[in-house]
Design a protein around this motif. Sequence first.
Motif, PDB file in Angstrom:
ATOM      1  N   PHE A   1       0.824  -1.085   0.007  1.00 29.92           N
ATOM      2  CA  PHE A   1      -0.108  -0.044  -0.113  1.00 29.92           C
ATOM      3  C   PHE A   1       0.919   1.278   0.002  1.00 29.92           C
ATOM      4  N   LEU A   2       1.703   1.226   0.843  1.00 32.88           N
ATOM      5  CA  LEU A   2       2.764   2.324   0.770  1.00 32.88           C
ATOM      6  C   LEU A   2       3.494   2.560  -0.299  1.00 32.88           C
ATOM      7  N   ILE A   3       3.860   1.467  -0.880  1.00 35.92           N
ATOM      8  CA  ILE A   3       4.599   1.756  -2.263  1.00 35.92           C
ATOM      9  C   ILE A   3       3.735   2.314  -3.305  1.00 35.92           C
ATOM     10  N   ASN A   4       2.637   1.869  -3.301  1.00 35.63           N
ATOM     11  CA  ASN A   4       1.398   2.356  -4.279  1.00 35.63           C
ATOM     12  C   ASN A   4       1.490   4.022  -3.960  1.00 35.63           C
ATOM     13  N   CYS A   5       1.276   4.202  -2.907  1.00 39.00           N
ATOM     14  CA  CYS A   5       0.896   5.746  -2.629  1.00 39.00           C
ATOM     15  C   CYS A   5       2.093   6.567  -2.986  1.00 39.00           C
ATOM     16  N   LEU A   6       3.400   5.925  -2.525  1.00 41.66           N
ATOM     17  CA  LEU A   6       4.484   6.864  -2.932  1.00 41.66           C
ATOM     18  C   LEU A   6       5.105   6.866  -4.386  1.00 41.66           C
ATOM     19  N   VAL A   7       4.668   5.882  -4.993  1.00 43.31           N
ATOM     20  CA  VAL A   7       4.835   5.828  -6.737  1.00 43.31           C
ATOM     21  C   VAL A   7       4.042   7.198  -7.081  1.00 43.31           C
ATOM     22  N   LEU A   8       2.665   7.135  -6.716  1.00 42.60           N
ATOM     23  CA  LEU A   8       1.801   8.185  -6.908  1.00 42.60           C
ATOM     24  C   LEU A   8       2.174   9.450  -6.806  1.00 42.60           C
ATOM     25  N   LEU A   9       2.672   9.771  -5.501  1.00 41.03           N
ATOM     26  CA  LEU A   9       3.282  11.066  -5.179  1.00 41.03           C
ATOM     27  C   LEU A   9       4.466  11.358  -6.068  1.00 41.03           C
ATOM     28  N   ARG A  10       5.512  10.456  -6.092  1.00 37.64           N
ATOM     29  CA  ARG A  10       6.593  10.761  -6.957  1.00 37.64           C
ATOM     30  C   ARG A  10       6.652  11.247  -8.282  1.00 37.64           C
ATOM     31  N   ASP A  11       5.344  10.429  -9.024  1.00 42.27           N
ATOM     32  CA  ASP A  11       5.138  10.946 -10.223  1.00 42.27           C
ATOM     33  C   ASP A  11       4.483  12.295 -10.406  1.00 42.27           C
TER      34      ASP A  11
END
Length: 95
Positions: free
Chosen positions: A85-95
Amino acid sequence: LYDTLVQNTAQEARAFSSVHPDLGAPSILHRVINQAGRIAGSADTSLLPIEERTSDALLKPLVSPLLEMCQRVASSLSAELGYVFLINCLVLLRD
């Protein structure tokens, strides 16, 4: 408008507690990231003083409650699911 967005984001992030079964980033994250992108795109033409137009000054008030929300929700899941879940959130924030 910006202050309202920041307040609404913080309030909605505090209230958010459920995770979609696919562990994808929550809709609030998608929505605020989209709005933040528009804000960042218009920062150069803003009437704000230059020191208030930095990405840190504009985006930190929006992103901080979202990060806290993601961490809080992830901690309510098993370690493996929380990390996904955190990875999915962070990937969205990074892009």
